[in-house]
Design a protein around this motif. Structure first.
Motif, PDB file in Angstrom:
ATOM      1  N   HIS A  52       5.405 -19.749  14.785  1.00  0.00           N
ATOM      2  CA  HIS A  52       6.593 -18.765  14.425  1.00  0.00           C
ATOM      3  C   HIS A  52       7.091 -17.920  15.723  1.00  0.00           C
ATOM      4  CE1 HIS A  52       4.648 -19.045  10.345  1.00  0.00           C
ATOM      5  NE2 HIS A  52       6.217 -19.465  10.103  1.00  0.00           N
ATOM      6  N   ARG A  55       4.922 -12.435  16.182  1.00  0.00           N
ATOM      7  CA  ARG A  55       3.694 -12.071  15.485  1.00  0.00           C
ATOM      8  C   ARG A  55       3.258 -10.374  15.864  1.00  0.00           C
ATOM      9  NH1 ARG A  55      -0.027 -15.598  16.616  1.00  0.00           N
ATOM     10  NH2 ARG A  55       0.983 -17.044  15.067  1.00  0.00           N
ATOM     11  N   TYR A  56       3.569  -9.668  14.910  1.00  0.00           N
ATOM     12  CA  TYR A  56       2.853  -8.238  14.895  1.00  0.00           C
ATOM     13  C   TYR A  56       1.996  -7.827  13.892  1.00  0.00           C
ATOM     14  CZ  TYR A  56       3.099  -3.201  15.082  1.00  0.00           C
ATOM     15  OH  TYR A  56       2.723  -1.839  15.408  1.00  0.00           O
ATOM     16  N   SER A  58       0.210  -8.284  10.683  1.00  0.00           N
ATOM     17  CA  SER A  58       0.294  -9.222   9.812  1.00  0.00           C
ATOM     18  C   SER A  58       1.642  -9.674   9.603  1.00  0.00           C
ATOM     19  CB  SER A  58      -0.594  -8.683   8.423  1.00  0.00           C
ATOM     20  OG  SER A  58       0.069  -7.469   7.898  1.00  0.00           O
ATOM     21  N   CYS A  59       2.205  -9.247  10.260  1.00  0.00           N
ATOM     22  CA  CYS A  59       3.885  -9.741   9.994  1.00  0.00           C
ATOM     23  C   CYS A  59       4.225 -10.691  11.111  1.00  0.00           C
ATOM     24  CB  CYS A  59       4.859  -8.638  10.312  1.00  0.00           C
ATOM     25  SG  CYS A  59       4.647  -7.129   9.115  1.00  0.00           S
ATOM     26  N   GLU A  60       4.789 -11.924  10.652  1.00  0.00           N
ATOM     27  CA  GLU A  60       5.472 -12.955  11.450  1.00  0.00           C
ATOM     28  C   GLU A  60       6.819 -12.936  11.346  1.00  0.00           C
ATOM     29  OE1 GLU A  60       1.733 -16.180  11.887  1.00  0.00           O
ATOM     30  OE2 GLU A  60       2.980 -16.323  10.048  1.00  0.00           O
ATOM     31  N   ILE A  61       7.546 -13.321  12.361  1.00  0.00           N
ATOM     32  CA  ILE A  61       9.075 -13.299  12.171  1.00  0.00           C
ATOM     33  C   ILE A  61       9.461 -14.636  12.836  1.00  0.00           C
ATOM     34  CG2 ILE A  61      11.370 -12.417  12.695  1.00  0.00           C
ATOM     35  CD1 ILE A  61       9.842  -9.848  13.262  1.00  0.00           C
ATOM     36  N   ALA A  83       3.983 -18.882   6.070  1.00  0.00           N
ATOM     37  CA  ALA A  83       3.287 -17.812   6.719  1.00  0.00           C
ATOM     38  C   ALA A  83       1.941 -18.529   7.026  1.00  0.00           C
ATOM     39  CB  ALA A  83       3.281 -16.513   5.854  1.00  0.00           C
ATOM     40  N   HIS A  87      -0.891 -13.561   6.983  1.00  0.00           N
ATOM     41  CA  HIS A  87       0.079 -13.257   7.238  1.00  0.00           C
ATOM     42  C   HIS A  87       1.373 -12.953   6.451  1.00  0.00           C
ATOM     43  CE1 HIS A  87      -1.943 -13.984  10.890  1.00  0.00           C
ATOM     44  NE2 HIS A  87      -1.316 -12.996  11.737  1.00  0.00           N
ATOM     45  N   ASN A  88       2.257 -12.046   6.524  1.00  0.00           N
ATOM     46  CA  ASN A  88       3.633 -11.883   5.746  1.00  0.00           C
ATOM     47  C   ASN A  88       4.718 -12.924   6.681  1.00  0.00           C
ATOM     48  OD1 ASN A  88       2.751 -10.649   3.313  1.00  0.00           O
ATOM     49  ND2 ASN A  88       2.450  -8.857   4.742  1.00  0.00           N
ATOM     50  N   LEU A  89       5.690 -13.667   6.266  1.00  0.00           N
ATOM     51  CA  LEU A  89       6.664 -14.188   7.403  1.00  0.00           C
ATOM     52  C   LEU A  89       7.964 -13.628   6.536  1.00  0.00           C
ATOM     53  CD1 LEU A  89       7.512 -16.362   9.096  1.00  0.00           C
ATOM     54  CD2 LEU A  89       7.516 -17.853   7.269  1.00  0.00           C
ATOM     55  N   PHE A  90       8.775 -13.229   7.684  1.00  0.00           N
ATOM     56  CA  PHE A  90       9.908 -12.724   7.646  1.00  0.00           C
ATOM     57  C   PHE A  90      10.993 -13.739   8.450  1.00  0.00           C
ATOM     58  CE2 PHE A  90       7.213  -9.265   7.053  1.00  0.00           C
ATOM     59  CZ  PHE A  90       7.722  -8.605   5.729  1.00  0.00           C
TER      60      PHE A  90
END
Length: 128
Positions: A52, A55-56, A58-61, A83, A87-90
């Motif tokens: 991805h 990454r910050y 637990s968030c991935e964009i 994800a 992690h949570n993916l946005f």
């Protein structure tokens, strides 16, 4: 820093699709730098060929950029929609369009200059 240098050296040889993708990533990076400060540079993991783009914690964009009016995006791999563990993916959809005359900016004209003002780093488009 080496990843950045390699990325900037490749700018001249990018396909139109790659240019669009980079513009979208830089668009988001600029916003993250404005809101999170200079540490946001470390959030951008796309140049390191991660699954991805950002990454910050637990968030991935995953950033997808298109110039199509209906915002249709190309997914290169199913990994882009999954994800990483823990992690949570946005998904960030960015729409760009051609600007006439002097409006807007080009990727070639975008010189990434990091300015530290009051603890914030920003990117500035430069003419040229």
């Amino acid at each position: 820093m080496r990843s950045w240098n390699r990325l900037l050296q490749k700018l001249a040889g990018l396909s139109e699709e790659e240019e669009l993708g980079l513009i979208g990533e830089l668009w988001l990076l600029e916003r993250l730098l404005t809101s999170q400060g200079s540490e946001a540079i470390g959030f951008w993991v796309g140049p390191a060929s991660e699954n991805h783009d950002f990454r910050y914690g637990s968030c991935e964009i995953e950033v997808k950029t298109t110039s199509q009016a209906d915002r249709v995006h190309l997914i290169n791999s199913m990994h882009q929609l999954e994800a990483s563990q823990g992690h949570n993916l946005f998904l960030q959809s960015v729409h760009v369009q051609m600007a006439g005359g002097q409006a807007g900016f080009s990727l070639c004209a975008l010189r990434m200059l990091t300015h530290f003002t009051r603890g914030r780093a920003i990117l500035e488009p430069r003419g040229g």
